[in-house]
Scaffold this active site. Structure first.
Site, PDB file in Angstrom:
ATOM      1  N   ILE A  10       0.853  -1.188   0.000  1.00  0.00           N
ATOM      2  CA  ILE A  10       0.000   0.000   0.000  1.00  0.00           C
ATOM      3  C   ILE A  10       0.888   1.237   0.000  1.00  0.00           C
ATOM      4  CG2 ILE A  10      -1.755   1.301   1.279  1.00  0.00           C
ATOM      5  CD1 ILE A  10      -2.648  -1.401   2.501  1.00  0.00           C
ATOM      6  N   LEU A  26       0.654   5.380   0.464  1.00  0.00           N
ATOM      7  CA  LEU A  26      -0.189   6.460   0.975  1.00  0.00           C
ATOM      8  C   LEU A  26       0.528   7.796   0.802  1.00  0.00           C
ATOM      9  CD1 LEU A  26      -1.246   4.906   4.414  1.00  0.00           C
ATOM     10  CD2 LEU A  26      -2.617   5.008   2.323  1.00  0.00           C
ATOM     11  N   SER A  45       3.208  -4.481   3.209  1.00  0.00           N
ATOM     12  CA  SER A  45       4.075  -3.323   3.407  1.00  0.00           C
ATOM     13  C   SER A  45       3.241  -2.091   3.132  1.00  0.00           C
ATOM     14  CB  SER A  45       5.261  -3.346   2.435  1.00  0.00           C
ATOM     15  OG  SER A  45       6.038  -4.494   2.612  1.00  0.00           O
ATOM     16  N   CYS A  46       3.526  -1.009   3.836  1.00  0.00           N
ATOM     17  CA  CYS A  46       2.816   0.249   3.614  1.00  0.00           C
ATOM     18  C   CYS A  46       3.846   1.366   3.629  1.00  0.00           C
ATOM     19  CB  CYS A  46       1.766   0.455   4.707  1.00  0.00           C
ATOM     20  SG  CYS A  46       0.712   1.891   4.433  1.00  0.00           S
ATOM     21  N   PHE A  47       3.840   2.172   2.582  1.00  0.00           N
ATOM     22  CA  PHE A  47       4.833   3.227   2.424  1.00  0.00           C
ATOM     23  C   PHE A  47       4.168   4.588   2.269  1.00  0.00           C
ATOM     24  CE2 PHE A  47       6.618  -0.595   0.546  1.00  0.00           C
ATOM     25  CZ  PHE A  47       7.882  -0.643   1.120  1.00  0.00           C
TER      26      PHE A  47
END
Length: 125
Positions: A77, A79, A104-106
């Site tokens: 994801i 953002l 994973s979220c970046f």
């Protein structure tokens, strides 16, 4: 190794030189999906609506390849504002169930079309 190109009209068409997804050796790799409504081509202003539509677009691509969201092994994801992290978690729980896929979220500076969220997935189909 050969791979199959996956395309569905239930997700927005690519807006650059890429495919919605590729499939090879039972693995499906989706391209990042913005929250663009494929029927209207519009990007909602509301973050939660963008996130919901981005997951809908990923879901449509996974289904076009013969899978379901239960086949998703990894989600990434992106953002533009990490203040939206709790909201995207809530939306993700509407599309993925426990045991949840790896994720994973970046935070990113910007996304195409002025999007606030982009979602990509790897699935085993």
């Amino acid at each position: 190794m050969t791979h199959e190109i996956i395309h569905t009209d239930k997700a927005p068409a690519a807006i650059g030189p890429y495919s919605q997804a590729t499939k090879g050796c039972a693995n499906l790799f989706t391209s990042g999906q913005l929250g663009i409504n494929p029927a209207t081509g519009e990007l909602p202003e509301d973050f939660t609506e963008q996130a919901r539509q981005a997951f809908e677009n990923v879901k449509a691509i996974v289904e076009a390849a013969g899978g379901t969201m239960d086949n998703v092994m990894k989600i990434t994801i992106f953002l533009t504002d990490m203040a939206n992290f709790p909201a995207v978690n809530t939306v993700m729980q509407q599309y993925c169930r426990a045991p949840y896929p790896a994720r994973s979220c970046f935070a990113v500076a910007a996304l195409p079309k002025g999007g606030a969220v982009e979602v990509e997935a790897i699935a085993s189909v």
